[in-house]
Design an enzyme around this catalytic site. Structure first.
Site, PDB file in Angstrom:
ATOM      1  N   THR A   1       0.795  -1.234   0.000  1.00  0.00           N
ATOM      2  CA  THR A   1       0.000   0.000   0.000  1.00  0.00           C
ATOM      3  C   THR A   1       0.822   1.276   0.000  1.00  0.00           C
ATOM      4  OG1 THR A   1      -1.870   1.077   1.086  1.00  0.00           O
ATOM      5  CG2 THR A   1      -0.218   0.085   2.524  1.00  0.00           C
TER       6      THR A   1
ATOM      7  N   ASP B   1       1.774  -3.902   3.768  1.00  0.00           N
ATOM      8  CA  ASP B   1       3.074  -3.422   3.301  1.00  0.00           C
ATOM      9  C   ASP B   1       4.159  -4.122   4.101  1.00  0.00           C
ATOM     10  OD1 ASP B   1       3.763  -0.780   1.406  1.00  0.00           O
ATOM     11  OD2 ASP B   1       5.422  -1.524   2.621  1.00  0.00           O
TER      12      ASP B   1
ATOM     13  N   TRP C   1       3.370  -9.381   0.957  1.00  0.00           N
ATOM     14  CA  TRP C   1       2.302  -9.849   0.081  1.00  0.00           C
ATOM     15  C   TRP C   1       1.213 -10.567   0.875  1.00  0.00           C
ATOM     16  CZ3 TRP C   1       2.587  -7.023  -3.964  1.00  0.00           C
ATOM     17  CH2 TRP C   1       3.833  -6.616  -4.439  1.00  0.00           C
TER      18      TRP C   1
ATOM     19  N   PRO D   1       6.022  -3.281  -7.258  1.00  0.00           N
ATOM     20  CA  PRO D   1       7.288  -2.925  -7.918  1.00  0.00           C
ATOM     21  C   PRO D   1       7.392  -3.675  -9.243  1.00  0.00           C
ATOM     22  CG  PRO D   1       7.661  -4.388  -6.039  1.00  0.00           C
ATOM     23  CD  PRO D   1       6.228  -3.981  -5.988  1.00  0.00           C
TER      24      PRO D   1
ATOM     25  N   GLU E   1     -11.766 -30.741 -30.076  1.00  0.00           N
ATOM     26  CA  GLU E   1     -12.409 -32.037 -29.828  1.00  0.00           C
ATOM     27  C   GLU E   1     -13.445 -31.857 -28.730  1.00  0.00           C
ATOM     28  OE1 GLU E   1     -11.615 -36.743 -28.739  1.00  0.00           O
ATOM     29  OE2 GLU E   1      -9.958 -35.493 -29.475  1.00  0.00           O
TER      30      GLU E   1
ATOM     31  N   ASP F   1     -22.892 -38.756 -26.445  1.00  0.00           N
ATOM     32  CA  ASP F   1     -24.103 -39.374 -25.900  1.00  0.00           C
ATOM     33  C   ASP F   1     -25.212 -39.295 -26.947  1.00  0.00           C
ATOM     34  OD1 ASP F   1     -26.416 -40.021 -24.397  1.00  0.00           O
ATOM     35  OD2 ASP F   1     -25.389 -39.381 -22.566  1.00  0.00           O
TER      36      ASP F   1
END
Length: 524
Positions: free
Chosen positions: A147, A169, A198, A215, A353, A427
C-alpha cells in the site's frame, strides 16, 4: 538581513534551472509557499514583500535539498493524488497520476456490477460523487497489496462508504505513513493495516477486489531512470526480480484463494509489460477482461478475473477423484485452461475435440501434430485429469482444456478459426424428448459450421447406428458440408487410436462408424 519575495524566487529559479529542473520557477514558488505557509497566489501579488532572515534561512535549507535532486514532494511532505493531499516521505513511493487509472477502474467495475454499466471506459476526470451516488449499497471487501502511502486504499474508502480495506506493506516505516493518512481522512474504522510480505500474514478470507501497484521495474533499467527516483525513492517499491515481473508471478499464484467467485484483480503495470503480465495470468488460469491506458496512451492497468473451474457438470461415474487427480486439476490445469485471449494472434492450425472422454485420441492427435493447437472440451473431470497425466508423461504442451459445458465455450471461439472439429462417440440421447440435448443437432451444427474455416474438416463418430444415419441426414439437410468418406464409414480418420470406449463397443457387438466432412464455401 531581509530580501524580497521577487529576488528570492528569481535566485532560486536560476539555481534550479542550472541543474536541469524542468519547471524551476514553479518549484521555487512551491518551496517558498511551504516556508511562509501561504498559497502561491499570495506570492504573485506580494512580490515586493520582504522576508526576514529566519524565513530566508529555512527556504535556503529546502532549496539545498532540492539542488541535490531530492524530490520536491519529500521536501514538502505532501503529494496530491485523486484530488486529495497525502502525507509522504522517503519511505513510500511517490504517488503518480498514472496510478489514478487503477482507482478509476475499481470504481467503474463496482458501478457496472451495481447495475450502472453506462461508463465503458474509466474517465480520469470523474471523481467522488459521480461514483458513490450511482452505486448501490453492496458491501465491498478490498485487499491492497503493497500500500505504501495508502493513496489507493484511502481514495477508495473516501469514495466508497460501503467498502472496507485490508492494506498490506512489508515496510514498517511505510505503515506509519498510511496510518497518518488514514487518520487524516477519518477512515481508520474501515481500514485494517497489516505488516505483511504480500499474502503472508493475510488470514484466509474472500475479497471483491485485489488491487496493487507492485514494484515492476527491472534492475537492468536503473541507468535509464531519473536521479530523483534512483537516489531517493525506496528501491523495494520500485524494483523486482525476473525482469520486473516477480510480483505478478506471486499474485497470479496466490490470489485465487482470496477472491470471491466473481472477484477481480486490478493491477498497475509498466508501460512495456502488457504482453508479459497477461501471459503470466493466462498461464495461471485467469481471464484478461480489459487493459486500460494512461493519459499518455500507454497500457497501464489490467483487469483480471479467475477462470472458475465449474465442477457441477462432472459425471462422477464409478469413483470420485483421487488425490493425484485433484493435484493435477489444481496445479496443472490452470496453465492449460482455455480462454479466448489465448487464441489472439494464434498462427498454428487449431483443432477442437468435443467430449474427449479419457483423452486417448485427443493426446495422440496433439502428439502427432506438434505444430498445431488442440482444444479439448470434457465435463468428466477424471478424463481431464487423465489428459494432464498423459501430457506430462509425454511432454505434450500444444493443447488447451475446457472442463465445462460446450455451450459455454462456443461464443468464445472466433468465427472461421478452426481447421478441424472432432465429435467422437457423443451421448446419443436415444429418446425423442432427449434429442435436443444431442451435441450434434441442427442448432449446434450451425454454430460449429460458423467456427470452421472453409475446407476445414468435421469428424463425427458413433457406435449407435440410428444416431449415425440421423446425423448424415442432418448434414445433408442443413450443412454446407461434403461427406468425404461416403463409400466407407468404417474407416477412421488419420491418426485415430482405438480408445477404450471403441473397444467396449466392439465387445458389445456395436460397430463404430465415422463420417468425415469437409466444410465447403458458404455463408458464415
Amino acid at each position: 538581513m531581509q530580501c524580497s519575495i521577487k529576488q528570492i524566487l528569481s535566485d532560486a529559479t536560476d539555481k534550479l534551472n542550472k541543474i536541469g529542473i524542468s519547471s524551476p520557477q514553479l518549484e521555487a514558488r512551491i518551496l517558498l509557499q511551504h516556508v511562509i505557509n501561504k498559497p502561491i497566489e499570495y506570492l504573485l501579488i506580494n512580490l515586493d514583500e520582504q522576508l526576514n532572515e529566519a524565513k530566508i534561512e529555512a527556504f535556503e535549507k529546502l532549496l539545498a535539498r532540492r539542488l541535490k535532486h531530492e524530490p520536491i514532494v519529500y521536501i514538502t511532505g505532501v503529494k496530491e493524488f485523486y484530488s486529495r493531499e497525502f502525507i509522504v516521505n522517503k519511505h513510500v513511493l511517490i504517488p503518480r497520476s498514472d496510478t489514478e487509472v487503477l482507482v478509476d477502474v475499481v470504481f467503474q467495475c463496482h458501478s457496472r456490477e451495481s447495475g450502472n454499466p453506462e461508463k465503458k471506459q474509466p474517465n480520469p476526470c470523474f471523481r467522488g460523487n459521480d461514483i458513490s451516488e450511482n452505486c448501490n449499497d453492496k458491501f465491498l471487501n478490498i485487499l491492497e497489496l503493497g500500500t505504501g502511502s495508502g493513496c489507493i486504499a484511502i481514495s477508495l474508502l473516501c469514495e466508497l462508504p460501503n467498502a472496507n480495506v485490508i492494506a498490506t506493506d512489508i515496510s514498517l516505516d511505510a505503515i506509519d505513513i498510511i496510518k497518518s493518512n488514514a487518520a487524516k481522512y477519518e477512515v481508520t474504522d474501515r481500514i485494517q493495516i497489516i505488516h505483511s510480505n504480500w499474502f503472508e500474514n493475510i488470514e484466509t478470507q474472500k475479497f471483491d477486489f485485489i488491487v496493487s501497484n507492485p514494484p515492476y521495474i527491472a534492475h537492468s533499467e536503473k541507468s535509464e531512470m531519473a536521479i530523483e527516483t534512483i537516489n531517493y525513492e525506496p528501491s523495494i517499491a520500485l524494483f523486482a526480480e525476473k525482469d520486473g515481473l516477480q510480483a505478478y508471478f506471486l499474485i497470479a499464484e496466490n490470489a485465487k484463494q482470496f477472491l470471491k467467485p466473481n472477484g477481480k484483480i486490478i493491477l498497475e503495470i509498466g508501460f512495456k509489460q502488457e504482453e508479459a503480465v497477461t501471459q503470466i495470468f493466462l498461464d495461471h488460469g485467469y481471464n484478461i477482461e480489459s487493459v486500460y491506458k494512461d493519459l499518455q496512451g500507454h497500457s497501464r492497468v489490467i483487469l483480471f478475473s479467475p477462470i472458475n473451474l465449474n465442477r457441477s457438470y462432472a459425471r462422477r461415474i464409478g469413483k470420485s477423484l483421487s488425490g493425484v487427480q485433484k493435484n493435477l486439476l489444481d496445479n496443472k490445469l490452470p496453465k492449460y485452461l482455455f480462454s479466448k485471449e489465448k487464441l489472439v494472434n494464434e498462427k498454428r492450425k487449431v483443432f477442437l475435440e468435443i467430449g474427449f472422454g479419457m483423452g486417448e485420441h485427443f493426446i495422440n492427435q496433439a502428439k502427432m501434430n506438434p505444430n498445431a493447437l488442440f482444444i479439448g472440451i470434457e465435463v468428466y473431470l477424471n478424463g481431464v485429469a487423465n489428459v494432464l497425466k498423459l501430457a506430462g508423461e509425454q511432454n505434450i504442451t500444444n493443447f488447451l482444456l475446457f472442463p465445462n459445458n460446450l455451450d459455454l465455450i462456443l461464443n468464445e471461439i472466433p468465427s472461421n478459426s478452426l481447421d478441424g472439429i472432432y465429435i467422437l462417440f457423443p451421448d446419443p440421447w436415444i429418446k425423442n424428448k432427449q434429442k435436443k440435448k444431442r451435441i450434434f443437432n441442427k442448432e449446434r451444427l450451425k454454430l460449429l459450421q460458423d467456427k470452421l474455416k472453409d475446407n476445414g474438416n468435421l469428424v463425427f463418430a458413433s457406435d449407435i447406428e440410428n444416431y449415425f444415419y440421423e446425423a448424415i441426414e442432418l448434414i445433408q439437410q442443413n450443412g454446407n458440408f461434403e461427406i468425404i468418406n461416403k463409400n466407407d464409414y468404417l474407416k477412421p480418420h488419420d491418426n485415430y487410436v482405438i480408445t477404450k470406449y471403441h473397444q467396449k463397443a466392439i465387445k458389445a457387438n456395436r460397430t463404430p462408424k465415422f463420417m468425415i466432412l469437409r466444410h465447403v464455401l458458404g455463408d458464415h
